[in-house]
Write a protein that holds these residues in place. Sequence first.
Motif, short mmCIF file in Angstrom:
data_model
loop_
_atom_site.label_atom_id
_atom_site.label_comp_id
_atom_site.label_asym_id
_atom_site.label_seq_id
_atom_site.Cartn_x
_atom_site.Cartn_y
_atom_site.Cartn_z
N LEU A 21 0.87 -1.17 -0.11
CA LEU A 21 -0.09 -0.05 -0.22
C LEU A 21 0.65 1.48 -0.19
N SER A 22 2.09 0.99 0.58
CA SER A 22 3.16 2.28 0.95
C SER A 22 3.63 2.61 -0.27
N HIS A 23 4.15 0.99 -1.44
CA HIS A 23 3.75 1.54 -2.53
C HIS A 23 3.18 1.82 -3.50
N ARG A 24 1.90 1.90 -3.62
CA ARG A 24 0.86 2.29 -4.46
C ARG A 24 0.63 4.00 -4.08
N LEU A 25 0.90 4.38 -2.86
CA LEU A 25 0.44 5.33 -2.29
C LEU A 25 2.06 6.11 -2.54
N GLY A 26 2.78 5.90 -3.23
CA GLY A 26 4.10 7.12 -3.77
C GLY A 26 4.82 6.44 -2.20
N GLN A 27 4.65 5.89 -1.62
CA GLN A 27 5.53 6.04 0.05
C GLN A 27 6.67 5.56 0.08
N THR A 28 7.67 5.46 -0.99
CA THR A 28 9.01 4.51 -1.31
C THR A 28 10.02 4.10 -0.28
N GLU A 29 9.66 5.53 0.49
CA GLU A 29 10.80 5.24 1.63
C GLU A 29 10.45 4.42 3.00
N ASN A 30 9.10 4.90 2.55
CA ASN A 30 8.25 3.51 4.21
C ASN A 30 7.91 2.50 3.29
N ALA A 31 7.68 1.84 2.04
CA ALA A 31 7.83 0.34 1.61
C ALA A 31 8.64 -0.14 2.10
N LYS A 32 9.90 0.13 1.65
CA LYS A 32 11.17 -0.35 1.93
C LYS A 32 11.08 -0.91 3.12
N GLN A 33 11.01 0.27 3.88
CA GLN A 33 11.35 0.04 5.23
C GLN A 33 10.22 -1.64 5.90
N TYR A 34 9.14 -1.06 5.60
CA TYR A 34 8.44 -2.93 6.15
C TYR A 34 8.85 -4.04 5.30
N LEU A 35 9.22 -3.90 3.66
CA LEU A 35 9.99 -4.58 3.72
C LEU A 35 10.59 -5.24 4.60
N SER A 36 11.90 -4.37 5.12
CA SER A 36 13.44 -4.60 4.83
C SER A 36 13.12 -5.14 6.65
N ILE B 145 15.64 -7.19 -1.61
CA ILE B 145 15.54 -6.98 -0.15
C ILE B 145 16.56 -7.29 0.86
N PRO B 146 17.45 -7.70 0.21
CA PRO B 146 18.81 -7.57 0.85
C PRO B 146 19.58 -6.02 1.42
N THR B 147 19.49 -5.67 -0.21
CA THR B 147 20.33 -4.28 -0.62
C THR B 147 19.03 -3.44 0.11
N ILE B 148 17.97 -3.76 0.73
CA ILE B 148 16.96 -2.70 0.76
C ILE B 148 17.46 -2.73 3.07
N GLN B 149 17.51 -4.31 3.10
CA GLN B 149 18.28 -4.61 4.72
C GLN B 149 19.17 -3.37 4.89
N ALA B 150 19.98 -3.65 4.09
CA ALA B 150 21.87 -3.54 3.96
C ALA B 150 21.50 -1.60 4.43
N GLU B 151 20.13 -1.28 2.84
CA GLU B 151 20.12 0.31 3.28
C GLU B 151 19.52 1.02 4.67
N GLN B 152 18.77 0.25 5.21
CA GLN B 152 17.58 0.08 6.27
C GLN B 152 18.46 1.01 7.25
N LYS B 153 19.83 -0.48 7.25
CA LYS B 153 20.98 -0.89 8.46
C LYS B 153 21.88 0.40 8.69
N ALA B 154 22.45 0.63 7.52
CA ALA B 154 23.17 1.98 7.67
C ALA B 154 22.36 3.08 7.55
N LYS B 155 20.95 3.23 7.36
CA LYS B 155 20.22 4.99 7.80
C LYS B 155 20.06 4.37 9.42
N ILE B 156 19.73 3.73 9.85
CA ILE B 156 19.58 4.14 11.62
C ILE B 156 20.88 3.95 11.89
#
Length: 280
Positions: free
Chosen positions: A104-119, A142-153
């Motif tokens: 739903l976040s992806h459909r609403l254009g909330q890409t970063e939120n969508a990635k956060q959920y997927l991670s 997903i592995p890339t998203i998880q690595a990006e989320q970890k780096a962001k945190i």
Amino acid sequence: MIKKLVISAFIMVLAGGIASAEISNEAKLQYNRGVDFYRMGQFEEAIGAFQQAIAIDANYIDAYYNLGVVYEQMDKDGDALNVFKQILIRKPTDYEAVYNAASLSHRLGQTENAKQYLSIIPQTSPVYVKAQQLAALMNTDIPTIQAEQKAKIEAEKPKIPQSSGSYGNLISPTGVTTDKDGNVYVASFSSNSITKITPDGARKIFVKSPKLNGPMSMVSDNAGNLYVANYNTDNIIKITPSGTITQVLGHVSKPYCLHLDNGLLFISSQGGNSVIRYKL
């Protein structure tokens, strides 16, 4: 897909993992009415029934799930997303709801939120394949998203100022260490206390206790626990982030310096002319 009717008080609620016997009969009645309305294409009535079930029992996970599904069917993606968020508040490991929130976040254009959920969706989850497909729509995985989320945190964590300076007005400072959140801890030998200094310079007494007696060296582990060499009482203590103190090792003659490496605590014993290696 909408969740099914509650046929018996002994059926497990699919999404929540809560026994239906814990849900009141009135809530289950409204839930079943919602399922029936949905099957007849009466979506507004289904929404009302599921909302009634939730009003009766605020933790009725399947009622939230079905309410979100109906909102999705009506192209009310924002409302659906808010409902799935309510599930995640109550059960963060409901990965089906996590996936729906991501979609739903992806459909609403909330890409970063969508990635956060997927991670947060593990590879062992039944929805992992669908999650990977959704990630592919965002030109990632997903592995890339998880690595990006970890780096962001890590990047957002407060940091100790990267410049020269000093912390003044400390009483007989001895041991000093930092934790993963950028806090500085300073032991005071004479006042038997430890001062905590946050990255912005604010300070407070973190621990002052009879169990702290002549603190010398300190080290911190990845969980934020402090290990302190108590020179005057010949022991090593552990202090949790909440301030709970326990003895790790006793009968260490005049412990002076500490070093922590991969679960091994090294202690210089000034009174024993030795260095002790201790597995935590």
